[in-house]
Design an enzyme around this catalytic site. Structure first.
Site, short mmCIF file in Angstrom:
data_model
loop_
_atom_site.label_atom_id
_atom_site.label_comp_id
_atom_site.label_asym_id
_atom_site.label_seq_id
_atom_site.Cartn_x
_atom_site.Cartn_y
_atom_site.Cartn_z
CG ASP A 35 -1.81 1.45 1.04
OD1 ASP A 35 -2.68 1.38 0.44
OD2 ASP A 35 -2.07 2.06 2.10
CG LEU A 36 1.65 2.79 -3.67
CD1 LEU A 36 1.53 4.06 -4.77
CD2 LEU A 36 2.71 3.03 -3.59
CG ASP A 45 -2.69 3.99 -2.39
OD1 ASP A 45 -4.32 2.77 -3.15
OD2 ASP A 45 -2.52 4.47 -2.00
#
Length: 485
Positions: free
Chosen positions: A354-355, A397
């Site tokens: 996960d960004l 994302d």
């Protein structure tokens, strides 16, 4: 975010085969490509306002009967009658693939006009029947002529002149019959040539086989290169997996479960590639004991059609922005890895990524920059993993990586560390320097879970704990140890 419809327009709208996107429940036409507009004679807006029931001339009962027939014959297409804008009706083969289109279920239907093929098949059977009738009639005629000749021979003692006239007449009549027979055979060969299909005849009891030139050309050979031909010729060229499938379908025909043989097989071309062939046939003669004696059939090259189907399948399994595997393909691949691991007593790992700071970047710099950043992250993850690993954009994302055949957990952690370090490096996107970070959670099958669903849940738990604690990379095993303490 980049619009998902761009690759869809390129593949769907520019495809040479007529294609319709249909809502399964109502039959409404969601979209139609350019080839479909040209084929049906309606513009795109008109087709979008129509339902497939308007075009399909079969009743609901006939459509159901056709679907049931396709299921019994184990074919993946349906034969319908479609009405065009000019009022003409065409016979079509419809290949439908279920997929998710813009968040809802849909059917991607590829339409092939087979009206001409149907006409040629009917003409072929017409001339074949005519030929058989002519042969039978001529056989009876020659038998009668032989009896007449015998009587004339007996009359030879009476008058030589009458005998010579009779013999001459019979000779001329026989030559005329042979000429008519050769003419009928020539017309039959021309009809077969016009259909551009290979033909085969098979003596089921002896294994002897006869193929025409087109049969050999489909696989890149001249017929004389394959001689002497037999059923072994076919078996040597056919894909081993398809040989077994073909034998199973033939057994169904021999047992009377289905009326005809119909099988899609791969055959090895002379240049080494595989070509797809539609193999069809029927038993044309049975023994007195009810055993199959002779079969006749055709080979049709369907490689282009199969490649089109594969392109559509890949489109349905690909994330349009990054080119990575999408969520649907990820789910299938994860389940397949579970089955392989259970069958072969192997392990594999799952990473969930996960960004951390993507939303602020996307909000402050705009969607084009955000989309370009996601594409850059996708390429970075692919560079840090092996060719056999499955890299997926799960959504937004979030990314996932399925790592199979790892030597030890240290290898997985090393891969995760490379991904973290490379993504954390500042990067230039459209003239702007962007810095982001990523949180990674790892779970192992079967050590952490015994189902695909649980494995995702464990990796997600580790990822969110890594994000919360600032650990960057965390395995579910470490997460459990921390929770216990």
């Amino acid at each position: 975010m980049a619009q998902d419809y761009l690759p869809y327009e390129q593949v769907f709208q520019k495809h040479s085969a007529p294609m319709l996107m249909i809502e399964p429940a109502s039959g409404s036409i969601i979209d139609a490509n350019k080839a479909a507009q040209e084929f049906y004679g309606y513009d795109r807006a008109t087709l979008r306002s129509m339902a497939i029931q308007t075009i399909n001339q079969l009743t609901a009962e006939q459509v159901l009967a056709e679907r049931q027939l396709a299921q019994r014959e184990d074919r993946n297409f349906f034969i319908f009658r479609h009405k065009l804008a000019d009022g003409s009706v065409r016979t079509v083969e419809v290949h439908s693939t279920p997929l998710e289109f813009r968040g809802r279920p849909a059917l991607l239907s590829i339409i092939h006009d087979i009206s001409a093929d149907r006409g040629r098949q009917e003409e072929l059977w017409h001339y074949k029947n005519r030929l058989e009738e002519m042969v039978d009639a001529k056989s009876k005629e020659l038998a009668s002529a032989n009896e007449t000749r015998d009587r004339w021979m007996l009359a030879l003692v009476i008058t030589l002149t009458v005998s010579l006239i009779a013999v001459g007449f019979l000779f001329l009549e026989r030559n005329a019959a042979h000429r008519r027979l050769r003419s009928s055979e020539q017309r039959l060969r021309e009809i077969i040539f016009g259909t551009n299909v290979g033909t085969w005849e098979w003596n089921v009891q002896t294994g002897a086989a006869v193929y025409n030139k087109r049969w050999a050309e489909i696989v890149g050979y001249k017929l004389e290169e394959l001689e002497p031909v037999s059923t072994e010729t076919w078996e040597k060229l056919a894909h081993p997996d398809d040989v077994k499938k073909s034998q199973e379908k033939l057994e169904e025909v021999f047992a009377g479960k289905v009326p005809a043989y119909d099988c899609e097989i791969r055959m090895r071309h002379k240049d080494g590639r595989w070509v797809w062939v539609l193999d069809r046939g029927r038993v044309v003669e049975w023994t007195k004991d009810g055993e199959p004696l002779r079969m006749s059939g055709t080979h049709a090259d369907i490689t282009v059609l199969k490649e089109s189907e594969e392109a559509v399948r890949r489109l349905a399994m690909t994330d349009h922005l990054t080119g990575l595997s999408n969520r649907a393909h990820f789910s299938q691949s994860l389940e397949e890895n579970v089955r392989i691991a259970d069958r072969e007593n192997r392990k594999f790992a799952l990473m969930m990524l996960d960004l951390n700071t993507f939303k602020p970047v996307n909000d402050s710099h705009g969607h084009p920059v955000g989309d370009a950043l996601l594409q850059e992250v996708a390429e970075t993850i692919k560079k840090c993993t092996r060719d056999g690993d499955i890299v997926t954009r799960v959504g937004g994302d979030e990314f996932a990586v399925i790592i199979g055949d790892y030597c030890g957990e240290d290898d997985v952690l090393s891969c995760a560390g490379r991904i973290y370090r490379e993504i954390s490096k500042p990067t230039e996107i459209q003239g702007k320097t962007i810095s982001i970070s990523v949180s990674i959670g790892i779970s192992y099958y079967p050590d952490d879970a015994d189902t695909a669903t649980e494995l995702i849940k464990r990796a997600d738990q580790a990822m969110y704990q890594a994000k919360k604690s600032g650990s960057n990379v965390l395995t579910y095993k470490t997460f459990r140890m921390r929770a216990a303490s």
